[in-house]
Design a protein around this motif. Structure first.
Motif, PDB file in Angstrom:
ATOM      1  N   HIS A   1       0.794  -1.232   0.000  1.00  0.00           N
ATOM      2  CA  HIS A   1       0.000   0.000   0.000  1.00  0.00           C
ATOM      3  C   HIS A   1       0.826   1.283   0.000  1.00  0.00           C
ATOM      4  CE1 HIS A   1      -3.668  -2.345   0.935  1.00  0.00           C
ATOM      5  NE2 HIS A   1      -2.829  -3.104   1.653  1.00  0.00           N
ATOM      6  N   LYS A   2       2.163   1.170  -0.192  1.00  0.00           N
ATOM      7  CA  LYS A   2       3.023   2.347  -0.090  1.00  0.00           C
ATOM      8  C   LYS A   2       2.639   3.420  -1.106  1.00  0.00           C
ATOM      9  CE  LYS A   2       6.556   3.989   2.242  1.00  0.00           C
ATOM     10  NZ  LYS A   2       6.508   4.155   3.704  1.00  0.00           N
ATOM     11  N   SER A   3       2.229   2.987  -2.312  1.00  0.00           N
ATOM     12  CA  SER A   3       1.870   3.949  -3.366  1.00  0.00           C
ATOM     13  C   SER A   3       0.401   4.366  -3.307  1.00  0.00           C
ATOM     14  CB  SER A   3       2.177   3.356  -4.739  1.00  0.00           C
ATOM     15  OG  SER A   3       1.414   2.170  -4.939  1.00  0.00           O
ATOM     16  N   HIS A   4      -0.348   3.799  -2.372  1.00  0.00           N
ATOM     17  CA  HIS A   4      -1.775   4.097  -2.260  1.00  0.00           C
ATOM     18  C   HIS A   4      -2.015   5.361  -1.439  1.00  0.00           C
ATOM     19  CE1 HIS A   4      -3.121  -0.350  -3.014  1.00  0.00           C
ATOM     20  NE2 HIS A   4      -2.355   0.145  -3.980  1.00  0.00           N
ATOM     21  N   ASN A   5      -3.245   5.820  -1.472  1.00  0.00           N
ATOM     22  CA  ASN A   5      -3.663   6.965  -0.671  1.00  0.00           C
ATOM     23  C   ASN A   5      -4.043   6.450   0.719  1.00  0.00           C
ATOM     24  OD1 ASN A   5      -4.542   9.403   0.285  1.00  0.00           O
ATOM     25  ND2 ASN A   5      -6.428   9.439  -0.925  1.00  0.00           N
ATOM     26  N   TYR A   6      -3.184   6.718   1.722  1.00  0.00           N
ATOM     27  CA  TYR A   6      -3.427   6.190   3.060  1.00  0.00           C
ATOM     28  C   TYR A   6      -3.233   7.302   4.085  1.00  0.00           C
ATOM     29  CZ  TYR A   6       1.660   6.088   3.541  1.00  0.00           C
ATOM     30  OH  TYR A   6       2.976   6.450   3.596  1.00  0.00           O
ATOM     31  N   ASN A   7      -3.676   7.015   5.312  1.00  0.00           N
ATOM     32  CA  ASN A   7      -3.563   8.005   6.374  1.00  0.00           C
ATOM     33  C   ASN A   7      -3.591   7.283   7.722  1.00  0.00           C
ATOM     34  OD1 ASN A   7      -3.332  10.468   7.627  1.00  0.00           O
ATOM     35  ND2 ASN A   7      -5.428  11.145   7.171  1.00  0.00           N
ATOM     36  N   ASP A   8      -3.199   8.025   8.787  1.00  0.00           N
ATOM     37  CA  ASP A   8      -3.265   7.479  10.135  1.00  0.00           C
ATOM     38  C   ASP A   8      -4.715   7.132  10.473  1.00  0.00           C
ATOM     39  OD1 ASP A   8      -3.732   8.074  13.247  1.00  0.00           O
ATOM     40  OD2 ASP A   8      -1.674   7.350  12.937  1.00  0.00           O
ATOM     41  N   TYR A   9      -4.902   5.972  11.075  1.00  0.00           N
ATOM     42  CA  TYR A   9      -6.274   5.492  11.298  1.00  0.00           C
ATOM     43  C   TYR A   9      -7.051   6.373  12.272  1.00  0.00           C
ATOM     44  CZ  TYR A   9      -5.508   3.340  15.924  1.00  0.00           C
ATOM     45  OH  TYR A   9      -5.273   3.118  17.258  1.00  0.00           O
ATOM     46  N   LEU A  10      -6.363   7.051  13.193  1.00  0.00           N
ATOM     47  CA  LEU A  10      -7.066   7.926  14.128  1.00  0.00           C
ATOM     48  C   LEU A  10      -7.672   9.121  13.404  1.00  0.00           C
ATOM     49  CD1 LEU A  10      -4.545   7.897  17.124  1.00  0.00           C
ATOM     50  CD2 LEU A  10      -6.727   6.674  16.946  1.00  0.00           C
ATOM     51  N   ASP A  11      -6.893   9.727  12.494  1.00  0.00           N
ATOM     52  CA  ASP A  11      -7.406  10.859  11.715  1.00  0.00           C
ATOM     53  C   ASP A  11      -8.546  10.422  10.805  1.00  0.00           C
ATOM     54  OD1 ASP A  11      -5.531  12.497  12.881  1.00  0.00           O
ATOM     55  OD2 ASP A  11      -4.051  12.226  11.268  1.00  0.00           O
ATOM     56  N   GLU A  12      -8.360   9.274  10.175  1.00  0.00           N
ATOM     57  CA  GLU A  12      -9.414   8.769   9.289  1.00  0.00           C
ATOM     58  C   GLU A  12     -10.665   8.394  10.080  1.00  0.00           C
ATOM     59  OE1 GLU A  12      -9.744   8.604   5.905  1.00  0.00           O
ATOM     60  OE2 GLU A  12      -7.978   9.906   6.072  1.00  0.00           O
ATOM     61  N   GLY A  13     -10.464   7.967  11.335  1.00  0.00           N
ATOM     62  CA  GLY A  13     -11.613   7.640  12.182  1.00  0.00           C
ATOM     63  C   GLY A  13     -12.476   8.858  12.442  1.00  0.00           C
TER      64      GLY A  13
ATOM     65  N   THR B   1     -12.692  11.500  10.488  1.00  0.00           N
ATOM     66  CA  THR B   1     -13.365  11.805   9.215  1.00  0.00           C
ATOM     67  C   THR B   1     -14.535  10.856   8.981  1.00  0.00           C
ATOM     68  OG1 THR B   1     -11.255  12.564   8.303  1.00  0.00           O
ATOM     69  CG2 THR B   1     -13.026  12.067   6.729  1.00  0.00           C
ATOM     70  N   ALA B   2     -14.326   9.583   9.310  1.00  0.00           N
ATOM     71  CA  ALA B   2     -15.382   8.581   9.109  1.00  0.00           C
ATOM     72  C   ALA B   2     -16.580   8.859   9.999  1.00  0.00           C
ATOM     73  CB  ALA B   2     -14.833   7.178   9.373  1.00  0.00           C
ATOM     74  N   ARG B   3     -16.299   9.253  11.281  1.00  0.00           N
ATOM     75  CA  ARG B   3     -17.405   9.575  12.177  1.00  0.00           C
ATOM     76  C   ARG B   3     -18.224  10.742  11.640  1.00  0.00           C
ATOM     77  NH1 ARG B   3     -13.672   7.952  16.190  1.00  0.00           N
ATOM     78  NH2 ARG B   3     -12.764  10.038  16.316  1.00  0.00           N
ATOM     79  N   LYS B   4     -17.526  11.747  11.126  1.00  0.00           N
ATOM     80  CA  LYS B   4     -18.208  12.901  10.549  1.00  0.00           C
ATOM     81  C   LYS B   4     -19.054  12.490   9.337  1.00  0.00           C
ATOM     82  CE  LYS B   4     -17.366  17.500   8.622  1.00  0.00           C
ATOM     83  NZ  LYS B   4     -16.338  18.490   8.200  1.00  0.00           N
ATOM     84  N   ALA B   5     -18.476  11.628   8.488  1.00  0.00           N
ATOM     85  CA  ALA B   5     -19.199  11.169   7.293  1.00  0.00           C
ATOM     86  C   ALA B   5     -20.453  10.388   7.671  1.00  0.00           C
ATOM     87  CB  ALA B   5     -18.280  10.315   6.420  1.00  0.00           C
TER      88      ALA B   5
END
Length: 697
Positions: free
Chosen positions: A187-199, A201-205
């Motif tokens: 996944h190095k070339s993929h669009n990824y992020n720290d799971y806490l930050d994404e969490g 964003t996910a809660r907001k979504a």
């Protein structure tokens, strides 16, 4: 009634009925134990790369054809852990210590998620790293205490199934949680992020998704309620129809029984008459045989006597009687005059065929119902009854009883409408009495389905006293104008002999022109009649012998129909235009002395022949067609179908040029000498005559 509350989320798998273990979520949002889905996949066959949801039967494509590729439902797994703890705390049976697995647990650690015995509890408090952990003692209040403490319980780390590393990243391209090794490998070339930050964003979504659905449940629930109500209506209707069928055939059976009894009685009468006739003949036969036998016996006995006196004393009577019997025999027909047969005539085949064809049961087609008249003038008067005639399909019993009305004001408030069944079974009257001025929507439905054209828009105005009518204001057009139309938005449209249609605002300000002098599309030589149908403006051209139509709001040319001539669909000096409220356009023709009827797209329908030069046409609320005849100085009235003249009226009109009818039935006729005459609805008298200037609107 459909439930409006959210469904409860259970902690047990629908397949195994046990607490979820390693729950996986399908795209249909149903979750199952991983082991249960593996078993379900095995039953389907290993070659199948899809899986059917055990709950809703939705087919799910498996990533790489494997169950392991499905989404881990970590949220549900956490919920199950909490439910399992509560369950253990609430049970009377003892729980073993999960640290030593020897003694009975007496407390629960909310951060380690462990049940501890007394010994392990003491050790737990001595160790520096766990000494500050929140412990909940097992006892009577433990469940209540635990329920308040659980939200603060420390979430346990989630580890990668493949690498046993903590999941700390979220790959947006693959939509999955990954560990450091997964990140480096794939996944190095993929669009990824720290799971806490994404969490976050996910809660907001998710909250936004919830908010976006706020307007869904209520209308759908209402639709469900309507559907369930419809099911009840279907069941009720079925019973009504069943009862009607039974009653109808009971009547038929009664009629057949009566006919059977009548025929049996006729048979008895015929047989009785025949019996009496035959008995009468038999009585004569019996009498003759008796007389002959008796006479022969006497004659034989007397003839054996030797004394002449004895013989001569009775010989004459005996011989006379026997001679009379012989004469009677000669006259008496020995064949019975009556026939024993009674003939019947029953054509059961014809009757059976008629019975097989008798009656029918079918679904209602709303398009078979339509407003037959009353919509030509889409206006109503406040607090006065407004009636509409509804045409019903022929041959459908109780058709009108299924009609329902809804009379709704523009602000959403409802008022009552009524359906009145008239003697003619193919007609119903819908009536409503608006209580305030403004826009209304009239809906006419048949078993919940709108009939053709429904809902209908209606504008309600205040009643006017035409005896006080005055020329309130004038719009200067600069040259002769022959026709005026008013849009629902208040704009006034007026034709000009100079080759255009002028549009005024409600206060008389000229806002735009439609068309120009010329012979091209959208141009005029002498525009005459104007008609507004919704946002469509129809304009007749007196000299170019055609009718063009435009967008009323933009002035954009749409199309045209007609050409010079006297054939169907052709014009020779077309003048006034009107509508019958049933998607038909009526055009008065001056030189062809007629009115032609077209569909709104210009398709020819029929001709109504007049007794003179027709200058304008209007349709009243009963569907009757009124035509001004210039050279006859009167108005002809035709039946709604245009096939017969009903009346003609004249109140000293001087070459009448235009006609209009309001919703109350008052008639407005303009004359060539510059007067507007207002007639009463019964056409018997003139309410008022008002002078006007021809160059002004």
């Amino acid at each position: 009634m459909a439930e409006t509350t959210s469904p409860a989320i259970t902690m047990t798998c629908e397949v195994c009925s046990e607490y979820y273990t390693d729950p996986l979520m399908l795209p249909c949002l149903h979750s199952f134990c991983k082991k249960c889905l593996i078993k379900a996949k095995e039953k389907q066959g290993s070659a199948d790369i899809s899986l059917k949801c055990p709950t809703c039967d939705t087919s799910v494509n498996l990533p790489d054809g494997k169950i392991e590729g499905l989404t881990q439902n970590l949220w549900l797994a956490q919920q199950v852990k909490e439910a399992s703890v509560k369950d253990k705390m609430s049970k009377k049976e003892s729980t073993l210590c999960e640290q030593c697995s020897e003694d009975t647990a007496v407390t629960f650690c909310c951060e380690c998620w462990l049940f501890l015995c007394d010994f392990c509890k003491t050790a737990h408090k001595r160790i520096k790293s766990t000494s500050q952990h929140k412990l909940v003692n097992i006892g009577k209040e433990s469940v209540h205490q635990l329920s308040t403490e659980l939200p603060n319980m420390k979430q346990q780390a989630v580890f990668c199934i493949q690498h046993s590393e903590k999941l700390t990243y979220y790959c947006k391209d693959c939509n999955k949680l990954i560990c450091q090794i997964c990140l480096n490998d794939k996944h190095k070339s993929h669009n990824y992020n720290d799971y806490l930050d994404e969490g976050k964003t996910a809660r907001k979504a998710l909250k936004e998704s919830v908010a976006s659905c706020d307007g869904v449940i209520s209308p759908v629930t209402e639709a469900i309620a309507n559907g369930e109500k419809m099911l009840e209506q279907i069941a009720t209707c079925k019973e009504e129809v069943r009862q009607e069928i039974k009653e109808t055939f009971e009547e038929l059976k009664a009629a057949l029984d009566k006919r059977c009894n009548d025929l049996l009685m006729e048979t008895e009468e015929i047989a009785s008459a025949n019996r009496n006739s035959v008995k009468k003949q038999l009585d004569r036969f019996h009498k003759l045989v008796k007389q002959v036998s008796h006479g022969r016996h006497l004659a034989s006995s007397v003839s054996e006597r030797t004394d002449p006196c004895e013989v001569l004393s009775v010989e004459k009577l005996i011989t006379n009687q026997l001679e009379e019997c012989i004469e009677e025999y000669k006259k008496l027909p020995l064949e019975i005059n009556e026939n024993e047969a009674i003939v019947t005539r029953f054509d059961t085949t014809v009757m059976s065929n008629e019975i097989h064809k008798y009656g029918s049961v079918f679904e209602v087609d709303p398009d078979l119902y339509s407003i037959d008249s009353g919509l030509a003038i889409p206006l109503a008067t406040v607090k006065k009854e407004r009636k509409f005639k509804v045409a019903l399909p022929a041959g459908i019993g109780k058709a009108a009883s299924y009609l329902k009305t809804s009379f709704i004001k523009s602000d959403g408030s409802k008022e009552e409408g009524r359906v009145v069944i008239v003697n003619d079974t193919n007609t119903a009257i819908v009536s409503c009495t608006p209580q305030s001025i403004g826009g209304y929507e009239l809906s006419v439905t048949i078993r919940g389905q709108h009939i053709k054209g429904s809902p209908y828009q209606l504008s309600v105005k205040a009643s006017r006293d035409y005896t006080t009518l005055t020329n309130e204001r004038s719009f200067d057009l600069g040259n002769r104008t022959d026709s005026v139309a008013v849009h629902t938005n208040g704009e006034v449209f007026a034709n000009s002999k100079d080759g255009f249609v002028q549009v005024f605002s409600e206060d008389g300000t000229a806002v735009r022109r439609i068309g120009s002098k010329g012979s091209g599309n959208g141009q005029f030589d002498y525009p005459w009649g104007l008609l507004l149908v919704g946002d469509r403006l129809y304009v007749s051209d007196n000299n170019f012998n055609r009718v063009q139509y435009f967008s009323a709001t933009t002035g954009q040319y749409i199309s045209q129909f007609g050409s010079e001539g006297n054939g169907n669909g052709q014009f020779y000096t077309p003048r006034g235009i009107s509508t019958d409220g049933k998607s038909n356009i009526l055009v008065a023709e001056y030189n062809n002395k007629r009115v032609q009827v077209f569909k709104e797209d210009g398709t020819f329908v029929q001709v109504i022949q007049c007794d003179g030069k027709a200058t304008d046409v209007a349709v009243d609320n009963e569907g009757k067609i009124h035509v001004t005849i210039s050279n006859q100085n009167h108005v002809q009235v035709f039946s709604p179908d245009g096939k017969s003249q009903l009346d003609a009226y004249n109140h000293n009109f001087n070459s009448p040029q235009g006609i209009a009818i309001d919703d109350e039935g008052c008639i407005f006729v303009s004359s060539n000498n510059g007067y507007l005459h207002v007639l009463s609805p019964d056409r018997k008298h003139v309410i008022k005559s008002i002078p006007f200037a021809k160059k002004m609107v």
